[in-house]
Enzyme design. Sequence first.
Site, PDB file in Angstrom:
ATOM      1  N   CYS A 167     -26.224   8.666  -3.355  1.00 45.30           N
ATOM      2  CA  CYS A 167     -25.583   7.892  -2.526  1.00 45.30           C
ATOM      3  C   CYS A 167     -24.182   8.086  -2.247  1.00 45.30           C
ATOM      4  CB  CYS A 167     -26.018   6.375  -3.108  1.00 45.30           C
ATOM      5  SG  CYS A 167     -25.287   4.966  -1.901  1.00 45.30           S
ATOM      6  N   THR A 209      -7.279   1.485  -6.943  1.00 43.73           N
ATOM      7  CA  THR A 209      -7.577   0.224  -6.534  1.00 43.73           C
ATOM      8  C   THR A 209      -8.770  -0.464  -6.686  1.00 43.73           C
ATOM      9  OG1 THR A 209      -7.567   0.257  -4.184  1.00 43.73           O
ATOM     10  CG2 THR A 209      -5.297  -0.172  -5.278  1.00 43.73           C
ATOM     11  N   GLU A 218     -10.231  11.304   4.875  1.00 46.41           N
ATOM     12  CA  GLU A 218      -8.781  11.371   4.532  1.00 46.41           C
ATOM     13  C   GLU A 218      -8.214  12.778   5.145  1.00 46.41           C
ATOM     14  OE1 GLU A 218     -10.593   9.001   1.487  1.00 46.41           O
ATOM     15  OE2 GLU A 218     -11.029  11.042   1.976  1.00 46.41           O
ATOM     16  N   ASP A 250      -1.620   4.276   2.541  1.00 48.71           N
ATOM     17  CA  ASP A 250      -1.859   3.758   4.106  1.00 48.71           C
ATOM     18  C   ASP A 250      -0.550   4.001   4.976  1.00 48.71           C
ATOM     19  OD1 ASP A 250      -4.236   2.646   2.913  1.00 48.71           O
ATOM     20  OD2 ASP A 250      -3.975   0.674   3.554  1.00 48.71           O
ATOM     21  N   THR A 283       0.859  -1.179   0.077  1.00 47.32           N
ATOM     22  CA  THR A 283      -0.032   0.144   0.018  1.00 47.32           C
ATOM     23  C   THR A 283       0.936   1.309  -0.014  1.00 47.32           C
ATOM     24  OG1 THR A 283      -0.269  -0.151   2.489  1.00 47.32           O
ATOM     25  CG2 THR A 283      -1.722  -1.261   1.332  1.00 47.32           C
TER      26      THR A 283
END
EC number: 2.4.99.-
Length: 391
Positions: free
Chosen positions: A333, A220, A320, A104, A101
């Site tokens: 949504c 991703t 974030e 992260d 990652t």
Amino acid sequence: MTFLSPPEIPTIKADNGTYYDFNNGARILFPKGEWHVNIIDEESGNILFSCDTKAGWVTSTKKYYVKFRIQAFKKGDEKPFLDTVMELKDKPVLISFPTGTLGDIIAWFHYAEKFRIKHQCKLECSVSEEFITLLSDNYPDIKFTSAQDKYEGKPYATYRIGLFFNGDTDNQPVDFRLVGFHRNAGYILGVSPQEDPPRLNLSAERKIQEPYVCIAVQSTAQAKHWNNGLGWAEVVRYLKELGYRVLCIDRNAHAGNGFVWNHIPWGAEDFTGALPLQERVDLLRHASFFVGLSSGLSWLAWASRIPVVLISGFSRPDSEFYTPWRVFNSHGCNGCWDNTNYNFDHTDFLWCPVHKGTDRQFECTRLITGKQVCGVIRTLHSYLTNHDRII
């Protein structure tokens, strides 16, 4: 997510052939005999676990930071032969990060430094090789270990930083979806969840003289993409009208899964490639700003200390790092990533838990229009112009 395994035998020898440590929770290994053990939260005084046992293991359910106290007795004795409180000062401590990652690790790493400063421990961090190259010179008080190597250390305590799904509150004190995935590292380590970018080497000289903006359009999962078919074309055109070169810095110019593929936007310059992270930082550092998604390169741009226009509906605005240039549309949504009713499926590239297979699929970003993003860019460009920060 995979992490380094703790030592097979606890690293501290106590009386009566007993071993203990705090690697992935409190761990006690008893020899043959009749024993009693208490695992206590020292800060509250709560007894978390108490039992009689024979030979074998007793381990805490909770694996995140708790100031544990361990009491071990010979069965029937009133006085423990072991009564110890976890104390990390000057002790070897390992923090294990997952591999594979980008965002992260950028999001989480500085929480490890906060932890080291708070406890004054001898901290070792297990990360992938690319992050050792990126971070090690900027954190001289942390020992870096490759997560790809076999680990033979004997730490006093180990903590695992990751995202734990399905409502797991054994490896994290709160469900990460309730606090923002990056702040989860602060909660796991028991330090302030206030976000801070990691320290990076930002000393590279500028190589492109014209003003430029970096963009990244890949991620991703399709839900993380900007699923407005005309959006990127409108943004690239508008950026060029403002006088910027537009550099696409994704790893791949074309990426996807099955029958759905995403491509570098028409008109953007192709700066894609599997480049070292420091080279990406060197380029980002001198960009006027970055436009991207809820993906790793947005985090890298944030850590490079440049303005970030972040487009996302799959995650909620506080999921974030904070940016005043966040683009979010509340009219459809949204926020499935942070909704505890749904568990993200990493194997389903087209995951959309509410509207998959309908004409509302991915409306969280489809309803974010080029006009909306260009409006945010216009505001940012005006700010940079007024403060003489067009570079």
